[in-house]
Design a protein around this motif. Structure first.
Motif, short mmCIF file in Angstrom:
data_model
loop_
_atom_site.label_atom_id
_atom_site.label_comp_id
_atom_site.label_asym_id
_atom_site.label_seq_id
_atom_site.Cartn_x
_atom_site.Cartn_y
_atom_site.Cartn_z
N ASN A 96 0.86 -1.19 0.00
CA ASN A 96 0.00 0.00 0.00
C ASN A 96 0.89 1.24 0.00
O ASN A 96 1.25 1.78 1.05
CB ASN A 96 -0.91 0.00 1.24
CG ASN A 96 -2.16 -0.80 1.05
OD1 ASN A 96 -2.85 -0.69 0.04
ND2 ASN A 96 -2.49 -1.62 2.04
N GLY A 103 -0.34 7.40 -1.70
CA GLY A 103 -0.47 8.36 -0.61
C GLY A 103 -0.02 9.71 -1.10
O GLY A 103 0.01 9.98 -2.29
N ASN A 142 -4.42 8.41 2.17
CA ASN A 142 -3.48 7.75 3.07
C ASN A 142 -4.14 6.81 4.06
O ASN A 142 -3.48 5.88 4.55
CB ASN A 142 -2.68 8.80 3.85
CG ASN A 142 -1.69 9.56 3.00
OD1 ASN A 142 -0.68 9.03 2.55
ND2 ASN A 142 -1.99 10.83 2.73
N LEU A 184 -6.14 3.42 1.59
CA LEU A 184 -5.36 2.27 2.02
C LEU A 184 -6.26 1.19 2.60
O LEU A 184 -6.10 -0.01 2.31
CB LEU A 184 -4.32 2.73 3.05
CG LEU A 184 -3.45 1.67 3.74
CD1 LEU A 184 -2.07 2.25 4.05
CD2 LEU A 184 -4.09 1.19 5.05
N THR A 218 -6.99 -2.61 1.12
CA THR A 218 -6.71 -3.73 2.02
C THR A 218 -7.95 -4.61 2.19
O THR A 218 -7.87 -5.84 2.11
CB THR A 218 -6.24 -3.20 3.38
OG1 THR A 218 -5.05 -2.43 3.20
CG2 THR A 218 -5.96 -4.34 4.35
N ASN A 277 2.51 -1.55 4.45
CA ASN A 277 1.98 -0.20 4.32
C ASN A 277 3.13 0.81 4.36
O ASN A 277 3.99 0.73 5.23
CB ASN A 277 0.98 0.10 5.43
CG ASN A 277 -0.28 -0.74 5.31
OD1 ASN A 277 -0.66 -1.14 4.22
ND2 ASN A 277 -0.92 -1.02 6.44
N THR A 327 -2.42 5.98 9.06
CA THR A 327 -1.84 4.80 8.42
C THR A 327 -1.28 3.85 9.46
O THR A 327 -1.50 2.63 9.41
CB THR A 327 -0.71 5.21 7.45
OG1 THR A 327 -1.26 6.02 6.41
CG2 THR A 327 -0.03 4.00 6.84
N GLU A 344 4.77 -2.26 8.36
CA GLU A 344 4.82 -0.86 7.94
C GLU A 344 6.26 -0.42 7.80
O GLU A 344 7.10 -0.72 8.64
CB GLU A 344 4.11 0.06 8.94
CG GLU A 344 4.12 1.52 8.50
CD GLU A 344 3.64 2.49 9.58
OE1 GLU A 344 3.63 3.70 9.31
OE2 GLU A 344 3.32 2.03 10.69
#
Length: 262
Positions: free
Chosen positions: A93, A96, A119, A123, A127, A144, A167, A187
């Protein structure tokens, strides 16, 4: 027995049986660099972005599939999920962006809303749509692309801070919610990355102002640095979850603290 590459047999299998990956925001910068590196690792990459001409050219280059996608549209994301099919190994992802550097008292709320839409909501939309296919793979992974802006606020950054904190919150909550499922939730949080568009878009197309962001910084990160880290995260064994990876250039100690030469 030789351990080097050969035309037939198990060593060549990596190039004939590929995993599938979706990269959003794949038309430039970190997204495009990540798609290229994943393809080199044997992934078939679905390139998702609004600018169809760019992702079509990249798809031709790496042998991927271009799917024109707007992450803020339910119908567009549903079409992406349909194109991907019932099984997906990796979702990056990356879509953004930051729009403006308004202080809270002067906030352009339309820009703040746009940042939250792409963002956080975008996202989440992607998902949600692709999660069943990731679970079906038996060893899925979601990475992410957050930011150090999602870890520490700074003047003129509140709108982007709020979006990237969002996020981070979605990432952490999802990890808790599906801990019983075979999907890793990760992330990456980059600091200063010099790409062709990020600061230019944030500063409304003012090239001089965008160039000044990196002025005097000897070695800011580049898109390929982040792509390399994303691929490393994705290719860890299925039982290894890199919860979060914060990555900054050596010259940056914090969002507001950067060493500049000259």
């Amino acid at each position: 027995m030789s351990s080097g590459p050969r035309e037939n047999g198990s060593v060549a299998l990596k190039n004939t049986v590929s995993k599938n990956a979706v990269v959003t925001g794949a038309s430039s910068g970190i997204g495009a660099a990540t798609a290229r590196q994943l393809a080199k690792e044997g992934y078939h990459v679905f390139l998702a972005a609004r600018r169809a001409d760019r992702i079509e050219a990249l798809a031709a280059e790496i042998g991927g599939t271009a799917i024109a996608t707007d992450v803020t549209s339910d119908d567009s994301v549903a079409a992406l999920a349909e194109a991907v099919g019932d099984r997906l190994d990796l979702l990056v992802n990356n879509a953004g962006g930051a729009f403006g550097v308004d202080k809270v008292a002067d906030a352009d709320l339309a820009k703040w809303q746009a940042m939250f839409e792409v963002n956080v909501v975008g996202l989440t939309r992607v998902t949600k749509a692709l999660l069943p296919a990731l679970i079906a793979s038996g060893a899925g992974a979601i990475i992410n692309v957050g930011s150090i802006a999602g870890r520490r606020a700074y003047e003129g950054g509140a709108g982007y801070n709020a979006a990237k904190f969002g996020t981070r919150a979605v990432t952490e909550a999802l990890r808790l919610e599906i801990v019983d499922q075979p999907v890793r939730i990760m992330e990456i949080a980059p600091g200063m990355v010099q790409t062709e568009e990020f600061s230019l878009v944030r500063l409304g197309g003012d090239k001089a102002a965008a160039d000044a962001v990196y002025q005097g910084v000897a070695d800011p990160l580049v898109a390929e640095d982040i792509a390399d880290a994303i691929v490393w995260m994705a290719t860890r064994p299925a039982h290894v979850n890199i919860d979060e990876l914060v990555i900054k250039p050596r010259a940056q100690a914090a969002p507001h603290k950067v060493h500049r030469e000259g």
